[in-house]
Design an enzyme around this catalytic site. Sequence first.
Site, PDB file in Angstrom:
ATOM      1  CD  GLU A 190     108.975 117.389  26.703  1.00 54.05           C
ATOM      2  OE1 GLU A 190     109.649 117.684  27.707  1.00 54.05           O
ATOM      3  OE2 GLU A 190     107.851 116.865  26.779  1.00 54.05           O
ATOM      4  CD  GLU A 208     104.348 112.674  24.354  1.00 49.31           C
ATOM      5  OE1 GLU A 208     104.063 113.149  25.472  1.00 49.31           O
ATOM      6  OE2 GLU A 208     105.521 112.591  23.929  1.00 49.31           O
TER       7      GLU A 208
END
Length: 621
Positions: free
Chosen positions: A396, A500
């Site tokens: 991220e 995910e």
Amino acid sequence: MCPGKAGEARASIRVAGREKGQVERNGCKQAILLKQRGDGHWAMVLNRRVHDNQETDYNQLVLTLLSDGNLCLSFNFSKSQFLFQCLAEPLKPQYRGGIISNPEFNRGIQEWSAFGSGNVEQRTSRTGNKYLVFSRSGRIPYLSVSKKVLLQKEKLYTFSAWLQTDDGFADVVAVFKAGGKLIHAGAIEARSGCWSMLKGGLSVDVTGPAELLFESNATAAEIWVDSISLQPFTEEEWRSHQTQTVQQARMRVVRLKVVDANGTILPNTTISIKLQRPSFPFGCAITQSILTNSAYQYWFTSRFTVTTFENEMKWYSTEKYQGKEDYYYADAMVAFSKQHGIAVRGHNIFWDDPKYQMGWVTSLSYAQLKYATTKRLNSIVSRYKGQLIAWDVVNENLHFNFFEQRLGQSFSGDAFIQARQIDPGTYMFLNEYNTLEQPGDPASTPDKYLQKFWEIQRYTKNSVKMAIGLEAHFNQPNIPFMRAALDKLAGAKVPIWLTEVDVQNQNQAQYLESILREAFSHPAVKGIVIWAGWHPQGCNRMCLTDNNFRNLPTGDVVDKLIKGWRSDTVVGTTDSNGIFEAQLFHGEHEVKVLRSPGGYLTVNELETVSHGDGKTHVIVV
């Protein structure tokens, strides 16, 4: 090869796809044009076709002096063209504009208007190209050019437009105002001096009128628009395309020829083929609870071939207190996965979100943090070297920059290099969210993701086996945008994984199926991991089972798709030439050969399956 039951011969074959040849584009056909503007500065225009006369070779770059006085800097553009597809002139609209009338503004601003205060006008370039310009008098992002269209609930729409700004850079988001909601269809970073293509799409919940807008954070800049397209597809057409690409990307026609030990062909011989292990990695996250719960173990291992540990490899789990490393659960989960033939993704080495840093990490000085991060990377990568199929090296960092802010902008690149030095055979992922999920998030658009990806790859001098990780945490998915985003990211020519996948919505099961089908059908997607690790107290955003490991509707979706993505046992007979053909999913298959001239023939030994002419597997019985 090994004999099976009486009258039955067994073999195993591996069905794999074929990589298509890649065409490298060199020379000035795919080039950077250095064009002198009226103010005396040089503008960089990419991907334009240019021609000329004088070339100077300079360290694998070709600098061409054009007859008009501009310069062309050309090189191997097979990768970079996907990062900066910025053209001197926009291309024609896709699908001739679809349901957008006057998509190239050849009829002026007819059917187009201003949304809010501002000015809309048509302009013409020096080459005769017509385009629309919107300038705003206010600071509201949604003040823009506007177009009214009719959208239908049962349709899926692909959308594209070419954009430019008059000064610097501007994030531009295509927005449709429909049914009382604002639906984001895609985003691009528009630049001055050249045109960039915004590619996306949308679907709507209700049939009715809609209004197309362009939102931008650069409220003082002009936004130029051209070659707009909005093309509808029925659900049947969309699903048909998925089916076609699955057959092309995930399946292959296998030709088997059965002969005896003397090479005599065996016609009318019964043959059966059963998939033992699919090659496409499809998995689910797990938690440490699986180590002591046999029901969880059975449910998981009977379905999946790959996993990611939800938290057990993260820094805050392995070194909660400075200097006290604890890999107990991670070690045990790796051992469990190996025992059951489950591949493991390493998640993650570093997480750039400041809220997930331990207190002792945030209190370190520059030198202390540099030492701690080096120690962390060396510790975990060395421990599991050669045992994992992937590392999420940096998590991220399009949205956050905890480590870059403290250790410098080269932190991510250095982490990739150091991880590769320890574990060179493993894919290294840049893992990010909202690249597929939120078309309106300017921080992680497909273009911004690629920009960061290539920035790291250039820094590492292409020495790292990099791959694209897309978290895929959805609320309500925009499937047409998802396909457009994957199309653009596929230009990087590296593996793409959805790492995910989960859905938080009352239509959770329906949306999960749509997401997984779209991902599996895209040729660039090389693996999928669902984010539904089980906890006794409940899952994170999505569960697949209840606490007794009975499927929830989401689990039923997963089982249905697993069944559909794996070949049923195929049974047939060879033709007069001893040939049998079948279309199979890629993977490892068990082949059984039976002969019954008045009874089963006992086969005591079977030779190894070999490739005969490169297309036919020859089975000797």
